[in-house]
Design an enzyme around this catalytic site. Structure first.
Site, PDB file in Angstrom:
ATOM      1  N   LEU A  18      37.406  31.537  50.496  1.00 51.51           N
ATOM      2  CA  LEU A  18      37.722  32.423  51.611  1.00 51.51           C
ATOM      3  C   LEU A  18      36.553  33.342  51.944  1.00 51.51           C
ATOM      4  CD1 LEU A  18      41.420  33.418  50.814  1.00 51.51           C
ATOM      5  CD2 LEU A  18      40.628  32.068  52.765  1.00 51.51           C
ATOM      6  N   ASP A  60      27.689  41.408  40.129  1.00 56.90           N
ATOM      7  CA  ASP A  60      28.920  41.254  39.357  1.00 56.90           C
ATOM      8  C   ASP A  60      29.766  42.491  39.621  1.00 56.90           C
ATOM      9  OD1 ASP A  60      30.946  41.062  37.509  1.00 56.90           O
ATOM     10  OD2 ASP A  60      29.644  40.687  35.780  1.00 56.90           O
ATOM     11  N   ASN A  87      37.094  40.688  48.212  1.00 56.92           N
ATOM     12  CA  ASN A  87      37.548  39.311  48.087  1.00 56.92           C
ATOM     13  C   ASN A  87      37.264  38.700  46.712  1.00 56.92           C
ATOM     14  OD1 ASN A  87      38.185  36.456  49.137  1.00 56.92           O
ATOM     15  ND2 ASN A  87      36.028  36.273  48.556  1.00 56.92           N
ATOM     16  N   SER A 138      44.553  39.958  48.674  1.00 57.29           N
ATOM     17  CA  SER A 138      45.555  39.911  47.619  1.00 57.29           C
ATOM     18  C   SER A 138      46.134  38.501  47.569  1.00 57.29           C
ATOM     19  CB  SER A 138      46.631  40.977  47.888  1.00 57.29           C
ATOM     20  OG  SER A 138      47.570  41.018  46.851  1.00 57.29           O
ATOM     21  N   TYR A 152      47.907  36.961  36.781  1.00 53.30           N
ATOM     22  CA  TYR A 152      47.284  36.911  38.105  1.00 53.30           C
ATOM     23  C   TYR A 152      48.072  37.781  39.081  1.00 53.30           C
ATOM     24  CZ  TYR A 152      45.598  35.021  42.550  1.00 53.30           C
ATOM     25  OH  TYR A 152      45.084  34.890  43.819  1.00 53.30           O
ATOM     26  N   LYS A 156      47.043  41.352  41.154  1.00 52.10           N
ATOM     27  CA  LYS A 156      47.177  41.498  42.602  1.00 52.10           C
ATOM     28  C   LYS A 156      48.150  42.626  42.952  1.00 52.10           C
ATOM     29  CE  LYS A 156      44.359  38.257  43.961  1.00 52.10           C
ATOM     30  NZ  LYS A 156      43.071  38.624  44.615  1.00 52.10           N
ATOM     31  N   THR A 187      40.229  26.007  48.488  1.00 49.18           N
ATOM     32  CA  THR A 187      39.104  26.728  47.897  1.00 49.18           C
ATOM     33  C   THR A 187      38.953  26.268  46.452  1.00 49.18           C
ATOM     34  OG1 THR A 187      40.389  28.581  47.002  1.00 49.18           O
ATOM     35  CG2 THR A 187      39.738  28.723  49.325  1.00 49.18           C
TER      36      THR A 187
END
Length: 274
Positions: A18, A60, A87, A138, A152, A156, A187
């Site tokens: 993305l 980083d 992102n 997100s 994960y 988020k 992706t």
């Protein structure tokens, strides 16, 4: 464009997925971009053909000092920042019992703390300008915990909560904030960007069921999401939260309805507590 002039985007995780789509869409719109990632080599050709409108360097986001230095470098490149896209991030799969401390900390260092460091570094510049737009990438994860994607989703959810607070804090300075909730896109999030935990055999039946469900899902072209994001950035009053993808939208609406039903079911107990 900003008052007929190109806007300057600062995009983390700009080399792939993305982030790469956002970078290309911003350039196509006539804007200029500072794209950062741990490995920016995939952007070399795009830099060479951008006519100086794309500056890319390695960074980083889990390194707070490096983030602050990188933002100063970005501002020096084009004189200002107009659009900041948080992102950068990866994915992690594993039942909560399976995930190691090292994996958990490394994941949150990028997916949550990286966005926090970027936000802290850019807000003083945007505040002095009296303008700017911060977008946080997100997911659908915060709308409901899901087996094997719990950490994960937790990262988020933390990103969402932090970004909502940011929106309240900077609104009076003329800074806009949007939380983006993408669905599935083609992706490398679940290949190159994936960390997996060592599997515990006790969860084999659940894992098999999850894999069967996911195999039926469809991923979409990230360029479609990027087109919408450029449109959002053009809006004088952009959305504070936007789901990217029709299938994702339907799922989120369904999860919200399920939550409302669960709350209503136990309303009588809630009201007894005060």
């Amino acid at each position: 464009m900003r008052n007929g002039e190109p806007r300057t985007w600062f995009i983390t995780g700009a080399a792939r997925g993305l982030g790469r789509a956002f970078t290309e869409a911003a350039l196509a719109a006539g804007d200029q971009v500072v794209g950062i990632a741990r490995d920016v080599a995939p952007l070399d050709e795009l830099v060479a053909t951008s006519g100086g409108r794309l500056v890319a360097f390695s960074l980083d986001v889990s390194d707070r000092a490096a983030v602050f230095a990188g933002v100063e470098r970005a501002v020096a490149a084009f004189g200002r920042l107009d659009v900041v896209v948080n992102n950068a991030g990866g994915s992690i799969l594993g039942m909560l019992e399976e995930i190691t401390e090292e994996q958990a900390r490394a994941h949150l260092d990028t997916n949550f703390f990286g966005a926090l460091w970027v936000s802290q570094a850019v807000v003083p510049h945007l505040r002095r300008q009296g303008s700017g737009h911060v977008l946080a990438v997100s997911s659908m994860g915060p709308y409901g915990g899901f087996a094997s994607a719990g950490l994960y989703g937790a990262g988020k959810a933390a990103l969402d909560s932090m970004t909502e607070a940011l929106a309240m804090e900077v609104e009076r300075f003329g800074i806009k904030v949007t939380i983006l909730g993408p669905g599935g896109y083609r992706t490398e999030l679940f290949t190159r960007g994936l960390t997996t935990a060592e599997e515990n055999e006790a969860y084999a039946p659940l894992r098999e069921w999850l894999q069967g469900m996911w195999s039926a899902s469809e991923d979409f072209d990230p360029e479609l999401a990027a087109e919408v994001v450029v449109e959002v950035v053009d809006m004088p009053e952009p959305p504070k939260r936007l789901i990217l993808g029709g299938a994702a939208y339907d799922m989120v609406v369904g999860m919200n309805r399920g939550l409302e039903a669960e709350l209503a079911k136990w309303e009588h107990l809630s009201r007894r507590a005060d």
